[in-house]
Design a protein around this motif. Structure first.
Motif, short mmCIF file in Angstrom:
data_model
loop_
_atom_site.label_atom_id
_atom_site.label_comp_id
_atom_site.label_asym_id
_atom_site.label_seq_id
_atom_site.Cartn_x
_atom_site.Cartn_y
_atom_site.Cartn_z
N TYR A 295 0.83 -1.21 0.00
CA TYR A 295 0.00 0.00 0.00
C TYR A 295 0.86 1.26 0.00
N ARG A 296 1.93 1.26 0.77
CA ARG A 296 2.77 2.47 0.83
C ARG A 296 3.40 2.76 -0.52
N ASN A 297 3.95 1.74 -1.18
CA ASN A 297 4.58 1.97 -2.48
C ASN A 297 3.56 2.43 -3.52
N PHE A 298 2.38 1.84 -3.47
CA PHE A 298 1.29 2.27 -4.35
C PHE A 298 0.93 3.72 -4.08
N ALA A 299 0.77 4.08 -2.80
CA ALA A 299 0.40 5.45 -2.44
C ALA A 299 1.49 6.45 -2.82
N LEU A 300 2.73 6.09 -2.59
CA LEU A 300 3.83 6.98 -2.95
C LEU A 300 3.92 7.19 -4.46
N THR A 301 3.58 6.15 -5.22
CA THR A 301 3.58 6.27 -6.68
C THR A 301 2.50 7.25 -7.14
N ILE A 302 1.30 7.13 -6.56
CA ILE A 302 0.23 8.07 -6.92
C ILE A 302 0.59 9.49 -6.49
N SER A 303 1.13 9.64 -5.29
CA SER A 303 1.50 10.97 -4.79
C SER A 303 2.56 11.61 -5.68
N ALA A 304 3.54 10.81 -6.10
CA ALA A 304 4.58 11.34 -6.99
C ALA A 304 3.97 11.81 -8.30
N ARG A 305 3.01 11.04 -8.81
CA ARG A 305 2.36 11.43 -10.06
C ARG A 305 1.60 12.75 -9.89
N ILE A 306 0.88 12.88 -8.79
CA ILE A 306 0.14 14.12 -8.52
C ILE A 306 1.09 15.31 -8.45
N ASP A 307 2.27 15.10 -7.87
CA ASP A 307 3.25 16.17 -7.73
C ASP A 307 4.12 16.36 -8.96
N GLY A 308 3.89 15.56 -10.01
CA GLY A 308 4.68 15.68 -11.22
C GLY A 308 6.09 15.17 -11.09
N GLN A 309 6.31 14.22 -10.18
CA GLN A 309 7.64 13.67 -9.95
C GLN A 309 7.71 12.22 -10.43
N GLN A 310 8.93 11.74 -10.64
CA GLN A 310 9.15 10.37 -11.06
C GLN A 310 9.45 9.51 -9.83
N PRO A 311 8.61 8.51 -9.52
CA PRO A 311 8.90 7.66 -8.37
C PRO A 311 10.15 6.83 -8.59
N THR A 312 10.83 6.49 -7.51
CA THR A 312 12.04 5.68 -7.60
C THR A 312 11.68 4.23 -7.94
N ALA A 313 12.68 3.46 -8.33
CA ALA A 313 12.46 2.06 -8.65
C ALA A 313 11.96 1.29 -7.44
N GLU A 314 12.45 1.66 -6.24
CA GLU A 314 12.00 0.99 -5.02
C GLU A 314 10.52 1.23 -4.77
N ILE A 315 10.04 2.43 -5.03
CA ILE A 315 8.62 2.76 -4.84
C ILE A 315 7.75 2.04 -5.85
N LEU A 316 8.23 1.90 -7.08
CA LEU A 316 7.45 1.26 -8.14
C LEU A 316 7.40 -0.26 -8.03
N ASP A 317 8.04 -0.82 -7.02
CA ASP A 317 8.16 -2.26 -6.87
C ASP A 317 6.94 -2.84 -6.14
N PHE A 318 5.82 -2.95 -6.87
CA PHE A 318 4.63 -3.62 -6.34
C PHE A 318 3.92 -4.31 -7.51
N PRO A 319 3.13 -5.37 -7.24
CA PRO A 319 2.48 -6.12 -8.32
C PRO A 319 1.44 -5.28 -9.05
N THR A 320 1.32 -5.52 -10.35
CA THR A 320 0.44 -4.73 -11.21
C THR A 320 -0.51 -5.65 -12.00
N ALA A 321 -1.23 -5.05 -12.95
CA ALA A 321 -2.14 -5.80 -13.80
C ALA A 321 -1.40 -6.87 -14.60
N ASP A 322 -0.15 -6.62 -14.95
CA ASP A 322 0.62 -7.62 -15.69
C ASP A 322 0.79 -8.89 -14.85
N ASP A 323 1.04 -8.73 -13.56
CA ASP A 323 1.13 -9.88 -12.66
C ASP A 323 -0.22 -10.58 -12.56
#
Length: 385
Positions: free
Chosen positions: A331-359
């Protein structure tokens, strides 16, 4: 971002197990608040659950359609940012598609959908909308699982040759679905769980863990599925031989009739130079075995760990972190990814490390291919997505 993300929940009322787990995990880092919910298909439970969670009456909905429609028309400073779907498998697809259509990000329980075709449609919808879908394969959130993944990716073990993953449980050793056990009832009902029982429920976790840690993809398999409890319509036990895209061989064992076992997920991975061993019953430990030197014990919180494990560690070494923290990491990595997007920032690879629709698509393909192989007289079944 100077506010919490606002979450709406579909399912997960007071008569459910996993909804409470999701709420604890989402709340763990103070990044998310539950703002609304359609918490049950039973109106009285939906209403009572909303009251017990202190939701406003006008944001305690009786259907997910009503919730998503009304929330989408709210002002930007009030409406939810994402939806969490914690219903049984058969009730994942429709609310997820509608949420994406209304512009909401999605967190969803696994397996992602009821069928592989639905999973592919959902994957396509995510790509079309550019929104984020997070699939809660919980075990990928443990720090020492992430440490194992990083070590293999960095070539510490050399080329991976062998993968053993096992997931024994004992809670379905009796026909408890006919004894009032609601969790057993829907998981063993083909109209709600899908074409597989044990392999769909926990085998998908084991398969995801094997692919997640190794970074490899299953290319073919040979499955043996069993119904051990007489009168049960879906498999409650199974064994699967695996082949991976680098030539590695594997074995996956999953059972819900292993009497006496609780939740004994365990994985062992062997490369040219050594091996790794991790068990969910002792999640803060990673055993590293070497071909030509003594074995090592890696522990959560150690200063020697890689950046992925450190990013997902909350307390100093010696303070156990478990299932809820692993769930919280997703949940934290997902939330940080959304927050980064809202702020116009690029999340780090560590933050982006959660399962997605591809999984999620891989998981549904695993179910399809295991069932196909289990019904075939052929030794190997090509893994098709």
């Amino acid at each position: 971002m100077n506010r919490k993300l606002r979450m709406g929940m579909i399912g997960g009322g007071k008569d459910a197990f996993i909804g409470a787990v999701h709420r604890i995990a989402a709340n763990m880092d103070g990044l998310i608040e539950l703002s609304c919910g359609a918490l049950s298909i039973r109106p009285e439970i939906a209403t009572d659950s909303g009251k017990s969670l202190f939701l406003p009456e006008d944001r305690t909905y009786l259907t997910y359609e009503e919730m998503l429609e009304k929330e989408s028309r709210m002002p930007a400073d009030k409406r939810i940012d994402f939806v969490t779907i914690v219903t049984p498998n058969f009730a994942h697809f429709a609310p997820a598609m509608l949420a994406l259509s209304k512009g909401f990000h999605v967190v969803i329980e696994k397996p992602m959908t009821f069928t592989l075709d639905e999973a592919k449609q959902l994957q396509k919808k995510v790509a079309e909308t550019g929104l984020i879908l997070c699939l809660t394969h919980t075990y990928s959130g443990y720090p020492m699982v992430k440490q194992a993944k990083q070590m293999i990716r960095e070539g510490v073990l050399g080329k991976v040759r062998k993968v053993w993953v096992e997931y024994p449980q004992g809670w379905l050793s009796r026909l408890t679905e006919r004894e009032g056990n609601a969790q057993a009832a829907w998981r063993t009902d083909p109209s709600k769980s899908g074409k597989s029982g044990c392999m769909g429920d926990i085998g998908t976790h084991a398969a995801h863990l094997a692919e997640y840690i190794t970074g490899l993809k299953i290319t073919k398999l040979a499955a043996d599925l069993n119904i051990m409890v007489e009168g049960r319509p879906l498999d409650d036990d199974g064994n699967v031989l695996l082949k991976f895209d680098n030539g590695a061989a594997g074995a996956l064992l999953a059972s819900q009739v292993a009497a006496g076992e609780e939740n004994a997920l365990k994985i062992r991975i062997y490369g040219e130079k050594g091996g790794l061993e991790w068990a969910q019953h002792e999640p803060n430990t990673l055993l590293v075995k070497w071909l030509d030197q003594p074995a090592q014990i890696y522990r959560t919180g150690g200063g020697y760990l890689g950046n992925y494990a450190k990013h997902n560690t909350r307390v100093p070494g010696g303070h156990p972190e478990g299932y809820l923290e692993a769930f919280g990491n997703i949940y934290r990595n997902f939330a940080l990814t959304i927050s980064a997007r809202i702020d116009g920032q690029q999340p780090t690879a560590e933050i982006l490390d959660f399962p997605t629709a591809d999984d999620g698509v891989r998981g549904m393909a695993f179910i399809d291919n295991v069932v196909k192989s289990g019904a075939s007289n052929e030794k190997w079944t090509a893994f098709e997505v």
